[in-house]
Scaffold this active site. Sequence first.
Site, short mmCIF file in Angstrom:
data_model
loop_
_atom_site.label_atom_id
_atom_site.label_comp_id
_atom_site.label_asym_id
_atom_site.label_seq_id
_atom_site.Cartn_x
_atom_site.Cartn_y
_atom_site.Cartn_z
N GLU A 124 8.81 1.20 11.58
CA GLU A 124 9.88 2.19 11.35
C GLU A 124 9.22 3.55 11.40
O GLU A 124 8.50 3.93 10.47
CB GLU A 124 10.54 1.95 9.98
CG GLU A 124 11.15 0.56 9.80
CD GLU A 124 12.40 0.34 10.64
OE1 GLU A 124 12.86 1.30 11.30
OE2 GLU A 124 12.91 -0.79 10.65
N LYS B 113 0.88 -1.18 0.00
CA LYS B 113 0.00 0.00 0.00
C LYS B 113 0.91 1.22 0.00
O LYS B 113 1.40 1.64 1.04
CB LYS B 113 -0.88 -0.02 1.25
CG LYS B 113 -2.23 0.67 1.10
CD LYS B 113 -2.18 2.12 0.68
CE LYS B 113 -1.93 3.06 1.85
NZ LYS B 113 -1.70 4.46 1.39
N CYS C 121 13.70 10.44 7.60
CA CYS C 121 13.46 9.98 8.98
C CYS C 121 14.72 10.10 9.82
O CYS C 121 14.65 10.38 11.01
CB CYS C 121 12.95 8.55 8.97
SG CYS C 121 14.02 7.41 8.09
P1 NAD Z 1 2.02 8.37 7.56
O1 NAD Z 1 2.06 7.62 8.83
O2 NAD Z 1 1.04 9.46 7.42
O3 NAD Z 1 1.71 7.39 6.34
C1 NAD Z 1 2.53 6.28 6.05
C2 NAD Z 1 1.70 5.24 5.32
O4 NAD Z 1 0.69 4.75 6.21
C3 NAD Z 1 0.95 5.76 4.11
O5 NAD Z 1 0.94 4.77 3.10
C4 NAD Z 1 -0.45 5.99 4.64
O6 NAD Z 1 -1.44 5.93 3.64
C5 NAD Z 1 -0.58 4.84 5.61
N1 NAD Z 1 -1.55 5.03 6.69
C6 NAD Z 1 -1.99 6.18 7.24
N2 NAD Z 1 -2.90 5.92 8.20
C7 NAD Z 1 -3.02 4.58 8.27
C8 NAD Z 1 -3.80 3.70 9.09
N3 NAD Z 1 -4.63 4.16 10.04
N4 NAD Z 1 -3.67 2.37 8.91
C9 NAD Z 1 -2.82 1.88 7.98
N5 NAD Z 1 -2.08 2.67 7.16
C10 NAD Z 1 -2.18 4.01 7.31
O7 NAD Z 1 3.50 8.86 7.30
P2 NAD Z 1 4.02 9.82 6.14
O8 NAD Z 1 3.60 11.21 6.47
O9 NAD Z 1 3.65 9.23 4.82
O10 NAD Z 1 5.60 9.66 6.29
C11 NAD Z 1 6.39 10.47 7.06
C12 NAD Z 1 6.76 9.80 8.36
O11 NAD Z 1 7.44 8.57 8.11
C13 NAD Z 1 7.73 10.61 9.21
O12 NAD Z 1 7.33 10.57 10.55
C14 NAD Z 1 9.05 9.87 9.04
O13 NAD Z 1 9.98 10.03 10.07
C15 NAD Z 1 8.59 8.47 8.93
N6 NAD Z 1 9.62 7.65 8.29
C16 NAD Z 1 10.30 6.73 9.06
C17 NAD Z 1 11.30 5.97 8.48
C18 NAD Z 1 12.04 4.95 9.29
O14 NAD Z 1 12.66 4.08 8.69
N7 NAD Z 1 12.03 5.00 10.61
C19 NAD Z 1 11.61 6.12 7.13
C20 NAD Z 1 10.90 7.07 6.39
C21 NAD Z 1 9.90 7.81 6.99
#
Ligand code: NAD
Length: 490
Positions: A251, A176, A285
């Site tokens: 992550e 997804k 991140c």
């Molecule tokens: P997000 O949590 O908004 O979304 C991530 C994914 O989850 C998307 O595909 C989204 O559609 C999905 N999602 C959202 N709500 C959901 C739910 N209730 N159930 C299941 N799936 C759901 O994150 P974002 O804004 O897309 O990404 C940025 C964040 O990701 C930042 O906090 C960043 O630090 C983190 N990040 C972490 C790493 C790591 O390896 N630790 C790497 C990259 C990004």
Amino acid sequence: MIPPEKIEHWIGGEHRPSVDGATFGVADPVGNAEYARVASGSAADVDRAVAAAASAFASGPWPSMAARARARILNAIADGIEARGEEIAAAETFDTGLPITQAKGQAARAAENFRYFADVIVAAHSGAFSTPGQLGYVLRQPAGVAGLITPWNTPFMLETWKLAPALASGCTVVLKPAEWTPLSASFLPEIMAEAGLPDGALNIVHGIGEVAGAALVAHPDVPRISFTGETVTGRDIMRSAAGHLKGLSMELGGKSPCIVFADADMELATDSALFGVFSLNGERCTAGSRILVERPAYDTFVARLAERAARIRVGDPSDPSTEIGALVHPEHYERVMSYVRLGVREDARLVAGGSRPAGLSSGNYLAATVFADVEPSMRIFTEEIFGPVACVTPFTGESEAISLANATDYGLAAYIWTNDLRRAHRVASSVEAGMTWVNSHNVRDLRTPFGGVKASGLGREGGQHSIDFYTESRIVHIAKGDTHVPRFGA
Ligand code: NAD
């Protein structure tokens, strides 16, 4: 780059619209104009995708294929990514606003993800345990259908960082992708089919996180969820997955410290601090977004950061000379800008950026921004901004450096700059971070554990950790002779 007008799901080896025909619009971050309608998945689409993946797992050749045969296909996928590397990078830049030179690097790393895990499975072996009376050997089997949920920052690279080990392990998958950046994932079906991946092993459902992502997490036939995204989303996912006791890899977010001691190589530390927070538009991140500097070096370091930040080239992401492109989405841009305004209200000293660069009146552009004298009580010190915004804070001595470094809920990465070897080891072991780099920025070795502590995540990916996650280890005990059996009721 001519983007497609529509993007559909990929289920069981076919492009499919949503069951209910729903779509959502997706825009590019320079024009902020809708360029495509994307199939908006609901629980019904997730059901179809999981059914295709479950059938490919139960009766397809993929899970039971010899490691060498699977590795050949993974290497062919890597070849396919490399062959289309320029196209993939151009699409990623168009969709995310990442500078093209950095998007090319991410496309190359995506190919490397497949090559690396191809090598891992060919070299894999499982354990055996022998006692005089018994031999135990470990059967390692793919866990089943893996649900992979990915964010919008470096989308293609992060998708492949999950797809490669999941497929290498013999799982079939439902991916997804993030709804703001669906474009680069649409290269995957063709590349994987050409490489010989059986139909149904890869399925992609696009859609809104709270709908399509949530349905995938709640689906009873998906025993593993690997999620990368925000900490708040991670918490929701853990709650929902608890009902089925799923294996989770989380992550999550970060607010990583870059600690610069006065004895460090200041030239390199400056380069690294700037790269650490401003590369990938700061939408990273592991960004070293809190720069902690020892007092004797503080004023000079801040002045250098400010001077260099002011010269960072912000602009058209497709221009190879661009260092910071456009932030992914107007909503995210507004969120980052709200933190810039907050920093000013909190009385941090703005020494660079803080607004749109001159000459860029539209598009989600922000000049490289540096706040100095940031206090640990300020929200810009503790909360993840996820944009080109650096916070600089002075410290006196090692113990204050450590306590400042640890003064957030997050614990993803840490960067330490010092030429004192013993201090480097002491600080590295005291900083609460899943990954620490000493006198270096974020250079990855794919064999090493990747992940965070505290609110930055749960579980590790990378190397054997990823394989452990996507497989079940089962032990078989065999008696070598007559076993002594207590004779109940004899
Ligand atoms: P997000 O949590 O908004 O979304 C991530 C994914 O989850 C998307 O595909 C989204 O559609 C999905 N999602 C959202 N709500 C959901 C739910 N209730 N159930 C299941 N799936 C759901 O994150 P974002 O804004 O897309 O990404 C940025 C964040 O990701 C930042 O906090 C960043 O630090 C983190 N990040 C972490 C790493 C790591 O390896 N630790 C790497 C990259 C990004």
